[in-house]
Design a protein around this motif. Structure first.
Motif: not given
Length: 487
Positions: A240-262
């Motif tokens: 949602a943030i990426t879509r909203a920021a796209a119109d102004q070509l903002k620099n967006v960094s995301l640290e999102l979820g995980g379904k991490n394997a061991l």
């Protein structure tokens, strides 16, 4: 506002919005914040609306130009002062988070230590934001310069409130930016207290705290004077943030979820691997950790032995009062998250997974008012099940048996997430091969869940697009300018 004291915790005096070096009453009003371990009302918390955001952004934008021109030593000294304040107030800040987000106070004191270390780390890097010269021939000097973006907005998650709020502002400020921190709506109290403690260290408008809900976040993303946005949160929010920021070509960094394997190989040190599988679940945080290794892939030759060891190991984690220093596992952050986790547990049962531990509230009448769930383990899970494919963000471990290595890696990499992965083996060639085959941005060999800064942390695929806790994070808050000089 009256100074409140609940459960032995001194709550912050200010509950408004901190920007421009002062506290402001929110135009968006207030909402109550609660203790997830008791249901206790902890009083009001500011809710910033678009008008509040606009005022804060203007104050920050007016401040950053002067700050960016300060000698690096000034910026570094201010950050080191913040690190000292964090250490001096470690217990108070940890107790605020314990009562407001539900995690154990002992673990949260380590969070404050980590925040202080990261702030000091970036304080020491202020002189490293240097450019370079590029040979262009006689009569020409060509050089690059790193400059700040201006106003940076950082939206952080509820699982580590003080650690995220206190540490994630350091890199942008070290680089010469002004920063607006949006603390988690579920647990904003430690951010208010941090603003009280650091008031006056930075020029007015450089460090700002805006608490609020969706409108606050959307206004930050959409404001034209905020060119840089970062999020620690869920994949849907990141999209949602990426879509909203796209119109102004903002620099967006995301640290999102995980379904991490061991992944545990049959040649692994079994005792060490069992300990890693338990540690990797981050049960102290009720599994509310992006890097939790919630999918445990066990080779068929060691499946029963490791599963038995894991079931024994999780007995060390029992939900309890997060304010008690002896508590090993806290509470789920909110009723909404509690309900979501319990729904996934029912889905796991319905899909045919074998519930071998937990899956319910603890049998302790003292905890009945809070959002507690026992450590939960499902055996005989396969990758067609939702509990194996979707991020639950709770204390739910899915155990999966494997035989063929190629098929196992197909399953490991079949999810949209790619944050982290762990491998247990005593064979060096196997370890290197495994590290190259897992589609994840952060890989542990014979370890799990821990972060080791300044190693760059961040994910692949839908789990993120940038690196943090490292020199790369600092660089990401600068823009590179080229200057071509004809002599």
């Amino acid at each position: 506002m009256m100074n409140m004291n609940m459960s032995g915790v001194q709550l912050p005096t200010h509950r408004g919005l901190y920007y421009g070096g002062a506290w402001h009453e929110p135009k968006g009003g207030y909402a109550d914040t609660f203790s997830p371990s008791t249901g206790e009302n902890l009083g009001r918390a500011a809710v910033a609306n678009a008008e509040d955001v606009a005022a804060a952004v203007e104050a920050a934008h007016a401040a950053y130009r002067q700050w960016s021109q300060q000698p690096p030593s000034i910026r570094g000294a201010a950050l080191r002062e913040v690190a000292a304040i964090l250490r001096a107030n470690k217990e108070e800040l940890a107790r605020l988070d314990a009562i407001n987000c539900g995690n154990p106070v002992t673990a949260l004191m380590r969070d404050v230590d980590i925040a202080a270390q990261l702030v000091e780390y970036f304080a020491g890097l202020v002189y490293e934001l240097r450019g370079s010269t590029i040979p262009m021939g006689e009569g020409v000097v060509n050089m690059t310069i790193r400059e700040p973006y201006g106003v940076c907005a950082r939206i952080v998650a509820y699982n580590h409130p003080i650690m995220f709020t206190a540490s994630r502002f350091a890199a942008p400020v070290a680089a010469g930016n002004a920063v607006i921190m949006k603390p988690p709506v579920q647990a904003p109290l430690s951010a208010y207290r941090l603003a009280e403690l650091v008031d006056g260290i930075f020029p007015a408008g450089i460090f700002n705290v805006l608490s609020g809900d969706r409108e606050c976040g959307e206004a930050l993303v959409q404001h034209p004077l905020v060119p840089r946005i970062t999020l620690i949160g869920s994949i849907p929010t990141g999209r949602a943030i990426t879509r909203a920021a796209a119109d102004q070509l903002k620099n967006v960094s995301l640290e999102l979820g995980g379904k991490n394997a061991l992944i545990i190989y049959p040649d692994a040190d079994i005792e060490r691997a069992i300990a890693g599988a338990v540690k990797g679940m981050a049960f102290a945080w009720c599994g509310q950790a992006c890097s939790s290794t919630t999918r445990l892939f066990l080779h068929e030759d060691i499946y029963d032995e490791v599963l038995e060891g894991v079931l024994e190991g999780i007995k060390a984690f029992r939900p309890g009062d997060p304010m008690n220093p002896e508590t090993s596992m806290g509470a789920i952050v909110s009723k909404a998250q509690f309900d979501k986790i319990m729904e996934y547990i029912e889905v796991g049962k319905a899909e045919g997974a074998k519930l071998v531990a937990g899956g319910k509230r603890p049998d302790d009448g003292n905890l009945e008012q809070g959002w507690f769930i026992e450590p939960t383990v499902f055996a005989d899970v396969d990758m067609s099940m939702r509990i194996a494919r979707e991020e639950i963000f709770g204390p739910v471990l899915s155990v999966i048996k494997w035989k063929d290595e190629d098929s196992m890696y197909d399953e490991v990499n079949s999810v949209e997430y790619g944050l982290a992965a762990g491998i247990y083996t005593t064979n060096l060639a196997t370890a290197h091969n495994a590290a190259s085959r897992v589609e994840a941005g952060y890989v542990w060999i014979n370890n799990a869940v821990s972060h080791f800064f300044p190693a760059p942390f961040g994910g692949f695929k839908q789990s993120g697009n940038n690196k943090e806790e490292s020199f790369e994070e600092l660089l990401s808050y600068t823009q590179q300018k080229n200057v071509y000089i004809t002599l």
